[in-house]
Design an enzyme around this catalytic site. Sequence first.
Site, PDB file in Angstrom:
ATOM      1  N   ASP A 184      47.964 -40.301  -1.031  1.00  0.00           N
ATOM      2  CA  ASP A 184      47.183 -40.376  -2.314  1.00  0.00           C
ATOM      3  C   ASP A 184      45.996 -40.815  -2.345  1.00  0.00           C
ATOM      4  O   ASP A 184      45.458 -41.637  -2.202  1.00  0.00           O
ATOM      5  CB  ASP A 184      48.101 -41.209  -3.228  1.00  0.00           C
ATOM      6  CG  ASP A 184      49.570 -40.900  -3.925  1.00  0.00           C
ATOM      7  OD1 ASP A 184      50.539 -41.503  -3.570  1.00  0.00           O
ATOM      8  OD2 ASP A 184      49.670 -39.746  -4.121  1.00  0.00           O
ATOM      9  N   ASP A 190      56.582 -36.184  -8.299  1.00  0.00           N
ATOM     10  CA  ASP A 190      55.793 -37.275  -7.754  1.00  0.00           C
ATOM     11  C   ASP A 190      55.768 -38.207  -9.111  1.00  0.00           C
ATOM     12  O   ASP A 190      54.917 -38.006  -9.873  1.00  0.00           O
ATOM     13  CB  ASP A 190      54.362 -36.845  -7.258  1.00  0.00           C
ATOM     14  CG  ASP A 190      53.740 -37.963  -6.702  1.00  0.00           C
ATOM     15  OD1 ASP A 190      52.452 -37.612  -6.581  1.00  0.00           O
ATOM     16  OD2 ASP A 190      54.016 -38.991  -6.597  1.00  0.00           O
ATOM     17  N   SER A 240      55.039 -41.675  -0.497  1.00  0.00           N
ATOM     18  CA  SER A 240      53.610 -42.092  -0.589  1.00  0.00           C
ATOM     19  C   SER A 240      53.436 -43.247   0.103  1.00  0.00           C
ATOM     20  O   SER A 240      54.389 -44.166   0.005  1.00  0.00           O
ATOM     21  CB  SER A 240      53.549 -42.056  -2.216  1.00  0.00           C
ATOM     22  OG  SER A 240      52.295 -43.022  -2.506  1.00  0.00           O
ATOM     23  N   MET A 248      42.372 -40.875  -4.021  1.00  0.00           N
ATOM     24  CA  MET A 248      41.949 -41.363  -5.453  1.00  0.00           C
ATOM     25  C   MET A 248      40.585 -41.671  -5.515  1.00  0.00           C
ATOM     26  O   MET A 248      39.883 -42.545  -4.798  1.00  0.00           O
ATOM     27  CB  MET A 248      42.750 -42.593  -6.263  1.00  0.00           C
ATOM     28  CG  MET A 248      44.103 -42.184  -6.017  1.00  0.00           C
ATOM     29  SD  MET A 248      45.145 -43.535  -6.935  1.00  0.00           S
ATOM     30  CE  MET A 248      46.685 -43.103  -6.573  1.00  0.00           C
ATOM     31  N   HIS A 259      52.871 -38.067   2.264  1.00  0.00           N
ATOM     32  CA  HIS A 259      52.119 -37.653   1.040  1.00  0.00           C
ATOM     33  C   HIS A 259      51.101 -38.789   0.875  1.00  0.00           C
ATOM     34  O   HIS A 259      51.116 -40.032   0.623  1.00  0.00           O
ATOM     35  CB  HIS A 259      52.871 -37.954  -0.354  1.00  0.00           C
ATOM     36  CG  HIS A 259      52.411 -37.616  -1.558  1.00  0.00           C
ATOM     37  ND1 HIS A 259      52.191 -36.233  -2.145  1.00  0.00           N
ATOM     38  CD2 HIS A 259      51.766 -38.344  -2.374  1.00  0.00           C
ATOM     39  CE1 HIS A 259      52.078 -36.263  -3.278  1.00  0.00           C
ATOM     40  NE2 HIS A 259      51.357 -37.537  -3.427  1.00  0.00           N
ATOM     41  N   HIS A 284      47.249 -35.472  -1.599  1.00  0.00           N
ATOM     42  CA  HIS A 284      47.338 -35.372  -2.986  1.00  0.00           C
ATOM     43  C   HIS A 284      45.984 -35.674  -3.682  1.00  0.00           C
ATOM     44  O   HIS A 284      45.617 -36.908  -3.763  1.00  0.00           O
ATOM     45  CB  HIS A 284      48.507 -36.325  -3.691  1.00  0.00           C
ATOM     46  CG  HIS A 284      48.398 -36.059  -5.018  1.00  0.00           C
ATOM     47  ND1 HIS A 284      49.316 -37.024  -5.914  1.00  0.00           N
ATOM     48  CD2 HIS A 284      47.869 -35.482  -6.149  1.00  0.00           C
ATOM     49  CE1 HIS A 284      48.990 -36.725  -7.063  1.00  0.00           C
ATOM     50  NE2 HIS A 284      48.473 -35.887  -7.393  1.00  0.00           N
ATOM     51  N   MET A 321      53.826 -33.776 -11.961  1.00  0.00           N
ATOM     52  CA  MET A 321      53.669 -35.128 -11.955  1.00  0.00           C
ATOM     53  C   MET A 321      54.518 -35.701 -13.152  1.00  0.00           C
ATOM     54  O   MET A 321      54.659 -35.388 -14.229  1.00  0.00           O
ATOM     55  CB  MET A 321      52.209 -35.648 -12.461  1.00  0.00           C
ATOM     56  CG  MET A 321      51.212 -35.335 -11.342  1.00  0.00           C
ATOM     57  SD  MET A 321      51.432 -35.936  -9.747  1.00  0.00           S
ATOM     58  CE  MET A 321      51.431 -37.864 -10.398  1.00  0.00           C
ATOM     59  N   MET A 354      43.500 -36.640  -6.024  1.00  0.00           N
ATOM     60  CA  MET A 354      43.247 -37.012  -7.267  1.00  0.00           C
ATOM     61  C   MET A 354      41.786 -37.510  -7.404  1.00  0.00           C
ATOM     62  O   MET A 354      41.301 -38.432  -7.603  1.00  0.00           O
ATOM     63  CB  MET A 354      44.117 -38.210  -7.747  1.00  0.00           C
ATOM     64  CG  MET A 354      45.622 -37.924  -7.945  1.00  0.00           C
ATOM     65  SD  MET A 354      46.766 -39.230  -7.823  1.00  0.00           S
ATOM     66  CE  MET A 354      46.999 -39.657  -5.969  1.00  0.00           C
TER      67      MET A 354
HETATM   68  C1  DX5 Z   1      50.738 -41.902  -8.519  1.00  0.00           C
HETATM   69  C2  DX5 Z   1      50.817 -40.992  -7.046  1.00  0.00           C
HETATM   70  C3  DX5 Z   1      52.177 -41.043  -6.473  1.00  0.00           C
HETATM   71  C4  DX5 Z   1      52.723 -42.518  -6.652  1.00  0.00           C
HETATM   72  C5  DX5 Z   1      53.975 -42.373  -6.229  1.00  0.00           C
HETATM   73  O1  DX5 Z   1      49.278 -41.256  -8.722  1.00  0.00           O
HETATM   74  O2  DX5 Z   1      50.210 -39.696  -7.251  1.00  0.00           O
HETATM   75  O3  DX5 Z   1      52.214 -40.448  -5.249  1.00  0.00           O
HETATM   76  O4  DX5 Z   1      52.018 -43.150  -5.388  1.00  0.00           O
HETATM   77  O5  DX5 Z   1      54.409 -43.783  -6.106  1.00  0.00           O
HETATM   78  P1  DX5 Z   1      55.952 -44.179  -6.903  1.00  0.00           P
HETATM   79  O6  DX5 Z   1      57.072 -43.454  -6.265  1.00  0.00           O
HETATM   80  O7  DX5 Z   1      56.078 -45.572  -6.831  1.00  0.00           O
HETATM   81  O8  DX5 Z   1      55.885 -43.750  -8.470  1.00  0.00           O
HETATM   82 ZN    ZN Z   2      50.860 -38.394  -5.324  1.00  0.00          ZN
END
Ligand code: DX5
Ligand code: ZN
Length: 228
Positions: free
Chosen positions: A37, A179, A10, A39, A35, A68, A139, A70
Amino acid sequence: MPRPIEIAPSILPVDFAHLGKALTDLEAAGCDRIHLDIMDGQFVPNLTFGPDVIASMRPHTKLPFEAHLMVLDADAMAKNYVDAGCQRLILHAEACPHLHRSLDHVRSLGATAGVAINPHTPAAEVENILDLVDLILVMTVNPGFGGQKYIASMEPKIAQVRAMINQRGLSESIDLEVDGGISATTVAAATRAGANTFVAGSALFRHEGGLKAAVSEIRANATAARAA
Ligand code: DX5
Ligand code: ZN
């Protein structure tokens, strides 16, 4: 034969002023894909980046991108993420009232599709869409932030999803990814439960030996756990 062990970093912990270099460093460190993220500040209480930033990242690494998502409305911008250079889009079951149709739409864009399920969501939520995906993401934190603690009580659910995939004869076509809070310490239990691909953010970037050492250690511990 289940799919290979893969590490998908990530990039949340990265200094975004030096994103291009971070990507080349992650490729050099032996990661298998990136990956991303995404959001929207609605589905999760955080806001990151979108397709334009992804397009600027694209030339800096040959590694595949998985987004990913979200976000509340993945359908609205799915094409933008694919056009920006993402090979896989991961939709949250909780955010898609017509998940089957949304996954079909992702595939119609030429990308592969994955489904993510939050800690409270049962494994059964993905039972009827396994034919449409090449990844199920369980998750192991509540989405929205990096650096959170791995939720070990997700391991029975990981095992349930693994059993579902295997019973359908799909273990060669579907990755089971976890994740959140994945590190050299937690990866073994997640592997034993049935995961084969691992998203890690903070555990990679805070490792005292650097990225390459962090990736190697996580991969080695997952490999050892699978062989045990
Ligand atoms: C959280 C993300 C993850 C997160 C992982 O919402 O989907 O991908 O960034 O980060 P770590 O490995 O630090 O938990
Ligand atoms: Zn993620």
